[in-house]
Design a protein around this motif. Sequence first.
Motif, PDB file in Angstrom:
ATOM      1  N   LEU A  46       0.827  -1.199   0.000  1.00 21.83           N
ATOM      2  CA  LEU A  46       0.000   0.000   0.000  1.00 21.83           C
ATOM      3  C   LEU A  46       0.863   1.251   0.000  1.00 21.83           C
ATOM      4  O   LEU A  46       1.865   1.317   0.707  1.00 21.83           O
ATOM      5  CB  LEU A  46      -0.923  -0.005   1.223  1.00 21.83           C
ATOM      6  N   PRO A  47       0.484   2.260  -0.796  1.00 18.57           N
ATOM      7  CA  PRO A  47       1.289   3.480  -0.880  1.00 18.57           C
ATOM      8  C   PRO A  47       1.361   4.226   0.449  1.00 18.57           C
ATOM      9  O   PRO A  47       0.389   4.278   1.194  1.00 18.57           O
ATOM     10  CB  PRO A  47       0.559   4.327  -1.919  1.00 18.57           C
ATOM     11  N   GLU A  48       2.523   4.807   0.715  1.00 20.42           N
ATOM     12  CA  GLU A  48       2.771   5.628   1.901  1.00 20.42           C
ATOM     13  C   GLU A  48       3.411   6.932   1.443  1.00 20.42           C
ATOM     14  O   GLU A  48       4.095   6.976   0.428  1.00 20.42           O
ATOM     15  CB  GLU A  48       3.739   4.930   2.858  1.00 20.42           C
ATOM     16  N   GLY A  49       3.213   8.000   2.209  1.00 21.09           N
ATOM     17  CA  GLY A  49       3.857   9.273   1.886  1.00 21.09           C
ATOM     18  C   GLY A  49       2.975  10.130   1.019  1.00 21.09           C
ATOM     19  O   GLY A  49       1.798  10.321   1.301  1.00 21.09           O
ATOM     20  N   TYR A  50       3.528  10.638  -0.087  1.00 17.27           N
ATOM     21  CA  TYR A  50       2.809  11.533  -0.980  1.00 17.27           C
ATOM     22  C   TYR A  50       2.399  10.774  -2.230  1.00 17.27           C
ATOM     23  O   TYR A  50       3.184   9.999  -2.767  1.00 17.27           O
ATOM     24  CB  TYR A  50       3.716  12.713  -1.371  1.00 17.27           C
ATOM     25  N   GLY A  51       1.164  11.026  -2.692  1.00 14.87           N
ATOM     26  CA  GLY A  51       0.725  10.350  -3.898  1.00 14.87           C
ATOM     27  C   GLY A  51      -0.377  11.081  -4.615  1.00 14.87           C
ATOM     28  O   GLY A  51      -0.957  12.039  -4.106  1.00 14.87           O
ATOM     29  N   ARG A  52      -0.650  10.601  -5.807  1.00 19.48           N
ATOM     30  CA  ARG A  52      -1.727  11.130  -6.645  1.00 19.48           C
ATOM     31  C   ARG A  52      -2.379   9.936  -7.322  1.00 19.48           C
ATOM     32  O   ARG A  52      -1.677   9.099  -7.906  1.00 19.48           O
ATOM     33  CB  ARG A  52      -1.155  12.091  -7.683  1.00 19.48           C
ATOM     34  N   PHE A  53      -3.703   9.857  -7.243  1.00 22.99           N
ATOM     35  CA  PHE A  53      -4.380   8.770  -7.938  1.00 22.99           C
ATOM     36  C   PHE A  53      -5.780   9.186  -8.349  1.00 22.99           C
ATOM     37  O   PHE A  53      -6.348  10.128  -7.808  1.00 22.99           O
ATOM     38  CB  PHE A  53      -4.409   7.475  -7.120  1.00 22.99           C
ATOM     39  N   SER A  54      -6.311   8.465  -9.335  1.00 23.61           N
ATOM     40  CA  SER A  54      -7.641   8.733  -9.886  1.00 23.61           C
ATOM     41  C   SER A  54      -8.598   7.636  -9.471  1.00 23.61           C
ATOM     42  O   SER A  54      -8.226   6.465  -9.407  1.00 23.61           O
ATOM     43  CB  SER A  54      -7.587   8.783 -11.414  1.00 23.61           C
ATOM     44  N   TYR A  55      -9.836   8.033  -9.235  1.00 28.70           N
ATOM     45  CA  TYR A  55     -10.913   7.086  -8.943  1.00 28.70           C
ATOM     46  C   TYR A  55     -11.668   6.791 -10.231  1.00 28.70           C
ATOM     47  O   TYR A  55     -11.558   7.529 -11.216  1.00 28.70           O
ATOM     48  CB  TYR A  55     -11.875   7.681  -7.907  1.00 28.70           C
ATOM     49  N   ASP A  80     -14.670   7.280 -10.997  1.00 35.02           N
ATOM     50  CA  ASP A  80     -15.618   8.330 -11.391  1.00 35.02           C
ATOM     51  C   ASP A  80     -14.923   9.572 -11.946  1.00 35.02           C
ATOM     52  O   ASP A  80     -15.567  10.567 -12.258  1.00 35.02           O
ATOM     53  CB  ASP A  80     -16.520   8.716 -10.227  1.00 35.02           C
ATOM     54  N   GLY A  81     -13.594   9.538 -12.063  1.00 35.11           N
ATOM     55  CA  GLY A  81     -12.836  10.656 -12.596  1.00 35.11           C
ATOM     56  C   GLY A  81     -12.280  11.597 -11.539  1.00 35.11           C
ATOM     57  O   GLY A  81     -11.522  12.508 -11.855  1.00 35.11           O
ATOM     58  N   SER A  82     -12.645  11.409 -10.284  1.00 31.70           N
ATOM     59  CA  SER A  82     -12.114  12.236  -9.201  1.00 31.70           C
ATOM     60  C   SER A  82     -10.622  11.969  -9.039  1.00 31.70           C
ATOM     61  O   SER A  82     -10.149  10.861  -9.310  1.00 31.70           O
ATOM     62  CB  SER A  82     -12.813  11.906  -7.882  1.00 31.70           C
ATOM     63  N   ILE A  83      -9.888  12.989  -8.599  1.00 33.30           N
ATOM     64  CA  ILE A  83      -8.445  12.860  -8.406  1.00 33.30           C
ATOM     65  C   ILE A  83      -8.083  13.291  -6.992  1.00 33.30           C
ATOM     66  O   ILE A  83      -8.471  14.373  -6.555  1.00 33.30           O
ATOM     67  CB  ILE A  83      -7.668  13.721  -9.415  1.00 33.30           C
ATOM     68  N   PHE A  84      -7.352  12.439  -6.286  1.00 30.95           N
ATOM     69  CA  PHE A  84      -6.821  12.791  -4.972  1.00 30.95           C
ATOM     70  C   PHE A  84      -5.322  13.011  -5.111  1.00 30.95           C
ATOM     71  O   PHE A  84      -4.630  12.235  -5.766  1.00 30.95           O
ATOM     72  CB  PHE A  84      -7.058  11.686  -3.937  1.00 30.95           C
ATOM     73  N   GLU A  85      -4.834  14.064  -4.456  1.00 28.43           N
ATOM     74  CA  GLU A  85      -3.407  14.321  -4.407  1.00 28.43           C
ATOM     75  C   GLU A  85      -3.073  14.766  -2.990  1.00 28.43           C
ATOM     76  O   GLU A  85      -3.687  15.691  -2.461  1.00 28.43           O
ATOM     77  CB  GLU A  85      -3.013  15.402  -5.401  1.00 28.43           C
ATOM     78  N   GLY A  86      -2.126  14.077  -2.384  1.00 28.60           N
ATOM     79  CA  GLY A  86      -1.735  14.459  -1.034  1.00 28.60           C
ATOM     80  C   GLY A  86      -1.064  13.328  -0.280  1.00 28.60           C
ATOM     81  O   GLY A  86      -0.521  12.397  -0.879  1.00 28.60           O
ATOM     82  N   GLN A  87      -1.134  13.423   1.032  1.00 30.82           N
ATOM     83  CA  GLN A  87      -0.463  12.467   1.903  1.00 30.82           C
ATOM     84  C   GLN A  87      -1.302  11.193   2.064  1.00 30.82           C
ATOM     85  O   GLN A  87      -2.532  11.249   2.139  1.00 30.82           O
ATOM     86  CB  GLN A  87      -0.205  13.100   3.265  1.00 30.82           C
ATOM     87  N   LEU A  88      -0.586  10.074   2.124  1.00 34.52           N
ATOM     88  CA  LEU A  88      -1.225   8.769   2.248  1.00 34.52           C
ATOM     89  C   LEU A  88      -0.632   7.989   3.426  1.00 34.52           C
ATOM     90  O   LEU A  88       0.556   8.116   3.720  1.00 34.52           O
ATOM     91  CB  LEU A  88      -1.002   7.942   0.983  1.00 34.52           C
ATOM     92  N   GLY A 146      -3.590  12.927   6.525  1.00 33.30           N
ATOM     93  CA  GLY A 146      -2.733  14.103   6.609  1.00 33.30           C
ATOM     94  C   GLY A 146      -3.381  15.207   5.796  1.00 33.30           C
ATOM     95  O   GLY A 146      -4.577  15.446   5.912  1.00 33.30           O
ATOM     96  N   TYR A 147      -2.620  15.898   4.935  1.00 32.80           N
ATOM     97  CA  TYR A 147      -3.188  16.945   4.095  1.00 32.80           C
ATOM     98  C   TYR A 147      -3.335  16.428   2.678  1.00 32.80           C
ATOM     99  O   TYR A 147      -2.449  15.749   2.158  1.00 32.80           O
ATOM    100  CB  TYR A 147      -2.293  18.202   4.067  1.00 32.80           C
ATOM    101  N   GLY A 148      -4.454  16.786   2.045  1.00 34.41           N
ATOM    102  CA  GLY A 148      -4.646  16.405   0.654  1.00 34.41           C
ATOM    103  C   GLY A 148      -5.808  17.139   0.033  1.00 34.41           C
ATOM    104  O   GLY A 148      -6.566  17.833   0.708  1.00 34.41           O
ATOM    105  N   GLN A 149      -5.927  16.956  -1.276  1.00 29.45           N
ATOM    106  CA  GLN A 149      -6.976  17.613  -2.042  1.00 29.45           C
ATOM    107  C   GLN A 149      -7.667  16.585  -2.921  1.00 29.45           C
ATOM    108  O   GLN A 149      -7.008  15.813  -3.623  1.00 29.45           O
ATOM    109  CB  GLN A 149      -6.355  18.708  -2.901  1.00 29.45           C
ATOM    110  N   LEU A 150      -8.986  16.585  -2.886  1.00 31.26           N
ATOM    111  CA  LEU A 150      -9.787  15.720  -3.737  1.00 31.26           C
ATOM    112  C   LEU A 150     -10.573  16.590  -4.700  1.00 31.26           C
ATOM    113  O   LEU A 150     -11.401  17.403  -4.284  1.00 31.26           O
ATOM    114  CB  LEU A 150     -10.762  14.877  -2.901  1.00 31.26           C
ATOM    115  N   LYS A 151     -10.297  16.442  -6.001  1.00 29.19           N
ATOM    116  CA  LYS A 151     -11.020  17.185  -7.039  1.00 29.19           C
ATOM    117  C   LYS A 151     -12.054  16.253  -7.646  1.00 29.19           C
ATOM    118  O   LYS A 151     -11.715  15.236  -8.233  1.00 29.19           O
ATOM    119  CB  LYS A 151     -10.067  17.666  -8.131  1.00 29.19           C
ATOM    120  N   GLU A 152     -13.317  16.626  -7.495  1.00 28.09           N
ATOM    121  CA  GLU A 152     -14.416  15.913  -8.110  1.00 28.09           C
ATOM    122  C   GLU A 152     -14.954  16.774  -9.243  1.00 28.09           C
ATOM    123  O   GLU A 152     -14.527  17.918  -9.416  1.00 28.09           O
ATOM    124  CB  GLU A 152     -15.510  15.661  -7.069  1.00 28.09           C
TER     125      GLU A 152
END
Length: 100
Positions: free
Chosen positions: A3-12, A14-22, A29-35
Motif C-alpha cells: 500500500l502506498p505511503e507518503g505523498y501520492g496522486r491517484f484517480s478514482y 468516477d474521474g475524481s483525483i486525490f493528491e496528497g499524503q497517504l 494528513g493533508y490532501g486535495q480531492l477534485k471531483e
Amino acid sequence: SDLPEGYGRFSYSDGSIFEGQLRAGRPHGYGQLKEQSRTYGGRWSDGLPHGIGYISYAQDATPGWRRYIVEMQEGRIEQLGTVTRAELERRKWWLPLHES
C-alpha cells in the motif's frame, strides 16, 4: 505492505483525483480531492475528510470566487463559513496543491 505511503496522486473510477499524503494507501494528513462539481482540500484521517479544510464548487470558479471553510468530522461537515480568494491568498490558508 504494497500500500502506498507518503505523498501520492491517484484517480478514482468516477474521474475524481486525490493528491496528497497517504497512510496505508488511504488519504491521511493533508490532501486535495477534485471531483467534477467540487474540490475539498484539507485534513484527512483514515480516508475521510477530518479537521479544518475548504470546499469550493465548480460554478463558483470565477475571479473572486468563494471557498467554504469547513470543520469535518469523519467525512461530515460540522461547521461551515465562507472566505474570499483574496483572503485565502493574503493569509496563505488552504491553497490547493496545484491550482489550474
